[in-house]
Write a protein that holds these residues in place. Structure first.
Motif, PDB file in Angstrom:
ATOM      1  N   VAL A  25      37.539  44.333-119.403  1.00  0.00           N
ATOM      2  CA  VAL A  25      37.134  43.606-118.196  1.00  0.00           C
ATOM      3  C   VAL A  25      36.938  42.131-118.576  1.00  0.00           C
ATOM      4  CG1 VAL A  25      35.349  43.390-116.414  1.00  0.00           C
ATOM      5  CG2 VAL A  25      35.996  45.656-117.260  1.00  0.00           C
ATOM      6  N   PRO A  26      37.564  41.204-117.859  1.00  0.00           N
ATOM      7  CA  PRO A  26      37.385  39.779-118.177  1.00  0.00           C
ATOM      8  C   PRO A  26      35.921  39.356-118.050  1.00  0.00           C
ATOM      9  CG  PRO A  26      39.194  40.079-116.633  1.00  0.00           C
ATOM     10  CD  PRO A  26      38.503  41.405-116.765  1.00  0.00           C
ATOM     11  N   TRP A  27      35.525  38.391-118.878  1.00  0.00           N
ATOM     12  CA  TRP A  27      34.140  37.915-118.896  1.00  0.00           C
ATOM     13  C   TRP A  27      33.704  37.394-117.528  1.00  0.00           C
ATOM     14  CZ3 TRP A  27      31.395  39.275-122.874  1.00  0.00           C
ATOM     15  CH2 TRP A  27      31.995  39.420-124.121  1.00  0.00           C
ATOM     16  N   THR A  28      34.637  36.860-116.771  1.00  0.00           N
ATOM     17  CA  THR A  28      34.313  36.191-115.513  1.00  0.00           C
ATOM     18  C   THR A  28      34.181  37.139-114.326  1.00  0.00           C
ATOM     19  OG1 THR A  28      36.676  35.788-115.205  1.00  0.00           O
ATOM     20  CG2 THR A  28      35.376  34.030-116.220  1.00  0.00           C
ATOM     21  N   VAL A  29      34.454  38.422-114.523  1.00  0.00           N
ATOM     22  CA  VAL A  29      34.417  39.402-113.435  1.00  0.00           C
ATOM     23  C   VAL A  29      33.033  40.038-113.352  1.00  0.00           C
ATOM     24  CG1 VAL A  29      35.394  41.571-112.606  1.00  0.00           C
ATOM     25  CG2 VAL A  29      36.885  39.837-113.583  1.00  0.00           C
ATOM     26  N   SER A  30      32.498  40.127-112.133  1.00  0.00           N
ATOM     27  CA  SER A  30      31.180  40.730-111.914  1.00  0.00           C
ATOM     28  C   SER A  30      31.331  42.167-111.418  1.00  0.00           C
ATOM     29  CB  SER A  30      30.407  39.916-110.868  1.00  0.00           C
ATOM     30  OG  SER A  30      31.014  40.054-109.601  1.00  0.00           O
ATOM     31  N   SER A  31      30.231  42.897-111.387  1.00  0.00           N
ATOM     32  CA  SER A  31      30.267  44.272-110.886  1.00  0.00           C
ATOM     33  C   SER A  31      30.647  44.283-109.405  1.00  0.00           C
ATOM     34  CB  SER A  31      28.941  44.981-111.121  1.00  0.00           C
ATOM     35  OG  SER A  31      27.905  44.316-110.455  1.00  0.00           O
ATOM     36  N   LYS A  32      30.233  43.272-108.662  1.00  0.00           N
ATOM     37  CA  LYS A  32      30.596  43.183-107.246  1.00  0.00           C
ATOM     38  C   LYS A  32      32.108  43.053-107.088  1.00  0.00           C
ATOM     39  CE  LYS A  32      29.898  40.447-103.095  1.00  0.00           C
ATOM     40  NZ  LYS A  32      29.377  39.214-102.536  1.00  0.00           N
ATOM     41  N   LEU A  34      34.389  44.016-109.267  1.00  0.00           N
ATOM     42  CA  LEU A  34      34.985  45.287-109.681  1.00  0.00           C
ATOM     43  C   LEU A  34      34.908  46.308-108.553  1.00  0.00           C
ATOM     44  CD1 LEU A  34      33.590  45.442-113.295  1.00  0.00           C
ATOM     45  CD2 LEU A  34      36.010  45.514-112.699  1.00  0.00           C
ATOM     46  N   LYS A  35      33.760  46.369-107.917  1.00  0.00           N
ATOM     47  CA  LYS A  35      33.569  47.301-106.809  1.00  0.00           C
ATOM     48  C   LYS A  35      34.531  46.979-105.662  1.00  0.00           C
ATOM     49  CE  LYS A  35      29.655  49.725-104.918  1.00  0.00           C
ATOM     50  NZ  LYS A  35      28.231  49.777-104.709  1.00  0.00           N
ATOM     51  N   GLU A  36      34.689  45.694-105.356  1.00  0.00           N
ATOM     52  CA  GLU A  36      35.621  45.279-104.309  1.00  0.00           C
ATOM     53  C   GLU A  36      37.054  45.646-104.667  1.00  0.00           C
ATOM     54  OE1 GLU A  36      35.071  41.101-103.653  1.00  0.00           O
ATOM     55  OE2 GLU A  36      33.061  41.386-102.806  1.00  0.00           O
ATOM     56  N   LEU A  83      43.055  42.095-113.196  1.00  0.00           N
ATOM     57  CA  LEU A  83      42.016  41.265-112.590  1.00  0.00           C
ATOM     58  C   LEU A  83      41.966  39.945-113.333  1.00  0.00           C
ATOM     59  CD1 LEU A  83      38.903  43.510-111.852  1.00  0.00           C
ATOM     60  CD2 LEU A  83      40.254  42.226-110.231  1.00  0.00           C
ATOM     61  N   GLU A  84      42.056  38.874-112.588  1.00  0.00           N
ATOM     62  CA  GLU A  84      42.014  37.519-113.149  1.00  0.00           C
ATOM     63  C   GLU A  84      42.954  37.348-114.343  1.00  0.00           C
ATOM     64  OE1 GLU A  84      38.152  35.848-113.617  1.00  0.00           O
ATOM     65  OE2 GLU A  84      37.514  36.511-111.647  1.00  0.00           O
TER      66      GLU A  84
END
Length: 106
Positions: A25-32, A34-36, A83-84
């Motif tokens: 998972v990229p450092w810049t990705v949040s759980s929100k 990921l959920k989206e 992602l990203e």
């Protein structure tokens, strides 16, 4: 001290309840985020993205829980998840009964 070990044990148990393990998972990705992203495949019940206390950054992996097994299959049927600009690595979690886990570990 006993409370901390109880919390760790509860976390280990809760991880077994997740459907998919996601790595890279990229450092810049949040759980929100990921959920989206994963909600396009079905209803996401939970997304657990653990953080490192020392660095304050997440550990670049997470667990995702879906509502139905069909939704899990929808995710796994897609060839790649990006992602990203980073390709995510997915692994389906295997749900076993407690008695099965004991006999396999012995």
């Amino acid at each position: 001290m006993a409370a901390a070990s109880a919390v760790r044990a509860a976390r280990r148990r809760s991880r077994r309840l997740f459907d998919i393990f996601v790595a890279d998972v990229p450092w810049t990705v949040s759980s929100k985020e990921l959920k989206e992203y994963f909600s396009q495949f079905g209803s996401v019940q939970r997304c657990q993205l653990p953080f490192d206390r020392d660095t304050g950054f997440h550990r670049r992996y997470c667990w995702i829980k879906f509502s139905t097994p069909e939704e899990v299959q929808n995710v796994l049927q897609k060839d790649s998840h990006i992602l990203e600009g980073s390709k995510l690595t997915l692994k389906q979690q295997i749900h076993r009964r407690r008695s099965q886990r004991k006999t396999q570990s012995e």
